[in-house]
Design an enzyme around this catalytic site. Structure first.
Site, PDB file in Angstrom:
ATOM      1  N   LYS A  11       0.819  -1.216   0.000  1.00  0.00           N
ATOM      2  CA  LYS A  11       0.000   0.000   0.000  1.00  0.00           C
ATOM      3  C   LYS A  11       0.860   1.277   0.000  1.00  0.00           C
ATOM      4  O   LYS A  11       2.072   1.228   0.247  1.00  0.00           O
ATOM      5  CB  LYS A  11      -0.935  -0.024   1.209  1.00  0.00           C
ATOM      6  CG  LYS A  11      -2.002  -1.141   1.142  1.00  0.00           C
ATOM      7  CD  LYS A  11      -2.984  -1.056   2.318  1.00  0.00           C
ATOM      8  CE  LYS A  11      -4.068  -2.113   2.206  1.00  0.00           C
ATOM      9  NZ  LYS A  11      -5.068  -1.990   3.310  1.00  0.00           N
ATOM     10  N   TYR A  51     -12.455  -2.062  -4.132  1.00  0.00           N
ATOM     11  CA  TYR A  51     -12.997  -2.113  -2.771  1.00  0.00           C
ATOM     12  C   TYR A  51     -14.527  -2.029  -2.747  1.00  0.00           C
ATOM     13  O   TYR A  51     -15.105  -1.694  -1.708  1.00  0.00           O
ATOM     14  CB  TYR A  51     -12.393  -0.989  -1.933  1.00  0.00           C
ATOM     15  CG  TYR A  51     -11.010  -1.314  -1.366  1.00  0.00           C
ATOM     16  CD1 TYR A  51     -10.820  -2.420  -0.537  1.00  0.00           C
ATOM     17  CD2 TYR A  51      -9.914  -0.509  -1.637  1.00  0.00           C
ATOM     18  CE1 TYR A  51      -9.577  -2.720  -0.009  1.00  0.00           C
ATOM     19  CE2 TYR A  51      -8.654  -0.801  -1.112  1.00  0.00           C
ATOM     20  CZ  TYR A  51      -8.500  -1.904  -0.296  1.00  0.00           C
ATOM     21  OH  TYR A  51      -7.271  -2.200   0.238  1.00  0.00           O
ATOM     22  N   ASN A 114      -2.165   0.341   6.639  1.00  0.00           N
ATOM     23  CA  ASN A 114      -1.677  -0.899   7.249  1.00  0.00           C
ATOM     24  C   ASN A 114      -0.834  -1.739   6.289  1.00  0.00           C
ATOM     25  O   ASN A 114      -0.789  -2.959   6.393  1.00  0.00           O
ATOM     26  CB  ASN A 114      -2.832  -1.686   7.869  1.00  0.00           C
ATOM     27  CG  ASN A 114      -3.878  -2.080   6.851  1.00  0.00           C
ATOM     28  OD1 ASN A 114      -3.747  -1.795   5.668  1.00  0.00           O
ATOM     29  ND2 ASN A 114      -4.921  -2.749   7.315  1.00  0.00           N
ATOM     30  N   HIS A 117      -2.400  -5.312   1.515  1.00  0.00           N
ATOM     31  CA  HIS A 117      -3.684  -5.974   1.289  1.00  0.00           C
ATOM     32  C   HIS A 117      -3.403  -7.427   0.961  1.00  0.00           C
ATOM     33  O   HIS A 117      -2.409  -7.735   0.291  1.00  0.00           O
ATOM     34  CB  HIS A 117      -4.429  -5.340   0.098  1.00  0.00           C
ATOM     35  CG  HIS A 117      -5.562  -6.204  -0.394  1.00  0.00           C
ATOM     36  ND1 HIS A 117      -6.809  -6.149   0.176  1.00  0.00           N
ATOM     37  CD2 HIS A 117      -5.608  -7.178  -1.339  1.00  0.00           C
ATOM     38  CE1 HIS A 117      -7.588  -7.054  -0.423  1.00  0.00           C
ATOM     39  NE2 HIS A 117      -6.883  -7.687  -1.343  1.00  0.00           N
ATOM     40  N   GLU A 128      -9.444 -10.933  -7.738  1.00  0.00           N
ATOM     41  CA  GLU A 128      -8.540  -9.789  -7.556  1.00  0.00           C
ATOM     42  C   GLU A 128      -7.320  -9.883  -8.486  1.00  0.00           C
ATOM     43  O   GLU A 128      -6.856  -8.862  -9.015  1.00  0.00           O
ATOM     44  CB  GLU A 128      -8.125  -9.697  -6.081  1.00  0.00           C
ATOM     45  CG  GLU A 128      -9.306  -9.317  -5.198  1.00  0.00           C
ATOM     46  CD  GLU A 128      -9.007  -9.322  -3.699  1.00  0.00           C
ATOM     47  OE1 GLU A 128      -9.911  -8.972  -2.927  1.00  0.00           O
ATOM     48  OE2 GLU A 128      -7.872  -9.675  -3.307  1.00  0.00           O
TER      49      GLU A 128
HETATM   50  P1  IDP Z   1      -8.096  -6.627   5.745  1.00  0.00           P
HETATM   51  O1  IDP Z   1      -7.246  -5.698   4.896  1.00  0.00           O
HETATM   52  O2  IDP Z   1      -7.338  -7.107   6.964  1.00  0.00           O
HETATM   53  O3  IDP Z   1      -8.690  -7.755   4.943  1.00  0.00           O
HETATM   54  P2  IDP Z   1     -10.732  -5.370   5.717  1.00  0.00           P
HETATM   55  O4  IDP Z   1     -11.728  -5.467   6.816  1.00  0.00           O
HETATM   56  O5  IDP Z   1     -10.979  -6.146   4.459  1.00  0.00           O
HETATM   57  O6  IDP Z   1      -9.300  -5.745   6.341  1.00  0.00           O
HETATM   58  O7  IDP Z   1     -10.578  -3.821   5.372  1.00  0.00           O
HETATM   59  C1  IDP Z   1      -9.974  -3.401   4.160  1.00  0.00           C
HETATM   60  C2  IDP Z   1      -9.067  -2.233   4.471  1.00  0.00           C
HETATM   61  O8  IDP Z   1      -9.853  -1.129   4.902  1.00  0.00           O
HETATM   62  C3  IDP Z   1      -8.066  -2.440   5.608  1.00  0.00           C
HETATM   63  O9  IDP Z   1      -6.911  -3.126   5.217  1.00  0.00           O
HETATM   64  C4  IDP Z   1      -7.769  -1.014   6.021  1.00  0.00           C
HETATM   65  O10 IDP Z   1      -6.840  -0.391   5.122  1.00  0.00           O
HETATM   66  C5  IDP Z   1      -9.129  -0.362   5.852  1.00  0.00           C
HETATM   67  N1  IDP Z   1      -9.886  -0.358   7.116  1.00  0.00           N
HETATM   68  C6  IDP Z   1     -10.469  -1.420   7.732  1.00  0.00           C
HETATM   69  N2  IDP Z   1     -11.099  -1.057   8.867  1.00  0.00           N
HETATM   70  C7  IDP Z   1     -10.922   0.288   8.956  1.00  0.00           C
HETATM   71  C8  IDP Z   1     -11.348   1.275   9.909  1.00  0.00           C
HETATM   72  O11 IDP Z   1     -12.023   0.982  10.900  1.00  0.00           O
HETATM   73  N3  IDP Z   1     -10.955   2.569   9.671  1.00  0.00           N
HETATM   74  C9  IDP Z   1     -10.210   2.923   8.570  1.00  0.00           C
HETATM   75  N4  IDP Z   1      -9.812   2.032   7.654  1.00  0.00           N
HETATM   76  C10 IDP Z   1     -10.150   0.735   7.843  1.00  0.00           C
HETATM   77 MG    MG Z   2     -10.050  -7.639   3.386  1.00  0.00          MG
END
Ligand code: IDP
Ligand code: MG
Length: 140
Positions: A11, A51, A114, A117, A128
């Site tokens: 990312k 997304y 974070n 992905h 994907e």
């Molecule tokens: P993942 O990446 O661990 O699969 P997902 O729930 O699929 O997590 O969420 C996709 C992405 O959305 C996350 O990697 C993060 O970048 C973002 N995200 C998830 N939860 C939050 C939140 O509560 N606040 C802001 N961004 C979030």
């Molecule tokens: Mg996810």
């Protein structure tokens, strides 16, 4: 266990900090092989489409803004049970909850920024991968 493929994105928080190599090293040390990789600038439309599953979530707009805030590296990873192996080395979504030694535990800035992905099922991995790569770009 079978050799399978999954989809990964390094990312913008990671490309900004010049961590493409550091992330890829952790993926490789976890037994995954990079069989396709390209650095791209996602368009807003591309990020919204990628997304789309999250479009009702409150953070959708900010997530799309973040994902187009700089270059990303999209990758296809191959290995034994690649989807789960990648999820394991990625760590929990929120770096506060991520184990030490995982990519997010070691490198992530926040729950949004974070670092990586990773696909969450083999079915989504195939979708994907096809969203970003032609078959000819994947060389195992
Ligand atoms: P993942 O990446 O661990 O699969 P997902 O729930 O699929 O997590 O969420 C996709 C992405 O959305 C996350 O990697 C993060 O970048 C973002 N995200 C998830 N939860 C939050 C939140 O509560 N606040 C802001 N961004 C979030
Ligand atoms: Mg996810």
């Amino acid at each position: 266990m079978a050799v399978t493929r999954t989809f990964s994105i390094i990312k913008p928080d990671a490309t900004r900090r010049n961590l493409t190599g550091a992330v890829t090293k952790m993926l490789e040390e976890a037994g995954l092989r990079v069989v396709a990789s390209k650095r791209i600038q996602m368009s807003r439309e591309q990020a919204e489409g990628f997304y789309a599953v999250h479009k009702e979530r409150p953070f959708f707009g900010e997530l799309v803004d973040f994902m187009i805030s700089g270059p990303v590296v999209v990758q296809v990873l191959e290995g034994e049970n690649a989807m789960q192996a990648n999820r394991d080395i990625m760590g929990a979504t929120n770096p506060k909850d991520a184990d030490a030694g995982t990519i997010r535990g070691e490198l992530a800035e926040s729950i949004e920024a974070n670092t990586v992905h990773g696909s969450d099922s083999d079915e989504n991995a195939a979708i994907e991968i096809a969203y970003f790569f032609d078959d000819a770009e994947i060389v195992g």
